[in-house]
Write a protein that holds these residues in place. Sequence first.
Motif, PDB file in Angstrom:
ATOM      1  N   SER A  84      31.893  41.413  36.271  1.00 36.06           N
ATOM      2  CA  SER A  84      31.252  42.641  35.770  1.00 36.06           C
ATOM      3  C   SER A  84      31.219  42.607  34.252  1.00 36.06           C
ATOM      4  N   ILE A  85      30.358  43.462  33.683  1.00 33.44           N
ATOM      5  CA  ILE A  85      30.284  43.635  32.233  1.00 33.44           C
ATOM      6  C   ILE A  85      30.409  45.122  31.938  1.00 33.44           C
ATOM      7  N   GLU A  86      31.467  45.476  31.212  1.00 31.39           N
ATOM      8  CA  GLU A  86      31.737  46.871  30.840  1.00 31.39           C
ATOM      9  C   GLU A  86      31.673  47.792  32.058  1.00 31.39           C
ATOM     10  N   GLY A  87      32.293  47.359  33.134  1.00 30.49           N
ATOM     11  CA  GLY A  87      32.372  48.168  34.335  1.00 30.49           C
ATOM     12  C   GLY A  87      31.173  48.061  35.263  1.00 30.49           C
ATOM     13  N   GLU A  88      30.118  47.383  34.845  1.00 34.70           N
ATOM     14  CA  GLU A  88      28.918  47.229  35.668  1.00 34.70           C
ATOM     15  C   GLU A  88      29.010  45.917  36.449  1.00 34.70           C
ATOM     16  N   PRO A 141      36.920  35.425  35.766  1.00 28.90           N
ATOM     17  CA  PRO A 141      36.285  36.418  36.649  1.00 28.90           C
ATOM     18  C   PRO A 141      37.177  37.635  36.843  1.00 28.90           C
ATOM     19  N   ASP A 142      36.598  38.724  37.321  1.00 29.67           N
ATOM     20  CA  ASP A 142      37.403  39.907  37.651  1.00 29.67           C
ATOM     21  C   ASP A 142      38.368  39.590  38.783  1.00 29.67           C
ATOM     22  N   SER A 143      37.877  38.812  39.730  1.00 29.88           N
ATOM     23  CA  SER A 143      38.713  38.392  40.851  1.00 29.88           C
ATOM     24  C   SER A 143      38.087  37.173  41.506  1.00 29.88           C
ATOM     25  N   GLY A 144      38.855  36.510  42.359  1.00 29.32           N
ATOM     26  CA  GLY A 144      38.343  35.346  43.063  1.00 29.32           C
ATOM     27  C   GLY A 144      38.709  34.039  42.378  1.00 29.32           C
TER      28      GLY A 144
END
Length: 545
Positions: free
Chosen positions: A328-332, A371-374
């Motif tokens: 994501s970028i800035e929560g998106e 990454p955020d996750s994974g």
Amino acid sequence: MITISDLEIRFGKRILFQDVNLKFVSGNCYGVIGANGAGKSTFLRAISGDLEPTRGRVSLAPGERLSVLAQDHFAFDACTVLDTVLMGHTTLWDVLTEKNAIYAKEDFSDADGLRASELEEKFAEMEGWNAESDAAALLSGLGIREALHGNLMKDLSGKQKVRVLLARALFGKPDNLLLDEPTNDLDLETVAWLENYLANCEQTVLVVSHDRHFLDSVCTHTVDIDFGKLKLFAGNYSFWYESSQLALRQQQQQNKKAEEKKKELEEFIRRFSANVAKSKQTTSRKKMIEKLNIEEIQPSSRRYPGIIFTPGREPGNQILEVSGLTASIEGEVLFKDLNFNVEKDDKIVFISRDPRAMTALFRIINGEVTPDSGTYRWGQTITTAYLPLENANYFDSDCNLLEWLGQFAKDTNDVFLKGFLGRMLFSGEELLKKVGVLSGGEKMRCMISRMMLKDANTLILDTPTNHLDLESIQAFNNTLCSYRGNVLFASHDHEFIQTVANRVIELTPNGSIDRIMEYDDYISSPLVAELRERLYTKSQSASDF
């Protein structure tokens, strides 16, 4: 209709072209092609009146209107989106403005009433009452949502402005239309919309583009700028390219008899005509090709770079495993819970309505961002070469081309480095040019040279055709088709995708689609279309990017 008479354009002692005598008629779309610096955009500027030719003249048929795709993205910042489009038809806009000004008067006189009546008549003749709805339809077709039509241009993103300016050029069905790189910053779906629009256009259209699929889809003729001349051919870009390559091969076969060459050319024209008959192009266009004088076909003076990727080792069975990847970028959210395995010989195109998704994925698997996750895992036998979307940081130095490439080479011998740069058409004094002053296309060719040094068996390419001319795109495309490794890439070039990819993975904020099929089959599949609609339903509209 546009008539060019004895046109010559020179800058100092340099003559771009001279003795140009051409006529462009309605119902045809002319693709203007030529090497970088040949004068494609200059030719359009001369036709539009933006540039005074050295000699000769350009004339339109009496009463005809000319529209040009504006290049200044800030010229209309103080205007609303809808007004910017309406202003594309200057006569209609002037009538509308004067009419509204008269009605706004507090002391409305008899003379005002007469003038308003005259303006209303002109307004009706130009179908002015449909103007706003027509402009809105164009904007929607180009991906600009109705909610944005009342916004000021200054509040739009750069990519949104491009689409509004394109709608402005198309508005009112001008008799003559000049489009310089109209597909820049358009996504694949919007390019397809524009292709369909222009394929059914009855006006006279001249277009400059590096998008081969776009040129093939819309052009009835090709204007080739070469040898300081402009030559007009019936047929689209592919016909011009294949015929010029055939002529080059024949030129190299000096022992071939003239009659054999003639038969080969005639067979080529026959086969191409048959293909045209099956395409979107009309039968009348097919007849134009059949009437082509084979003596007109000649080799081009274009130089094609020698792009060659040679894997240093055979890849094993484990290429790349991606599990649960989210970014994501800035929560998106760009993509969520992405899972896929790259198999041997896979050439995968990644697509998304948000191009940031592909860039994020490529930067993650290249180890640049987290990454955020994974997770992801490369196989032990895999060596990669990465072509990033942005390359400015690679050229933030005072070194020359030889010194720059030497930073990435095991063998720093000048002869070795010159060989690689020579393949990418750098030679002589150009090799001593400082990398900080290179053009976008030159930087891209340097980055490709850097990739070739790696002998990688897996290529990661983020929009590789950016800044490249048609010759470099064609060479890049050809080498990837025969490359004996894996390719992971993103592109806005339809032809590039269709000819290279054997698998499509689409990234969305709500999941992904993974299909082993060619791109044309993917976009025409009803099942894929239904799945895409479901995945994007909760996502932000494509026009927001």
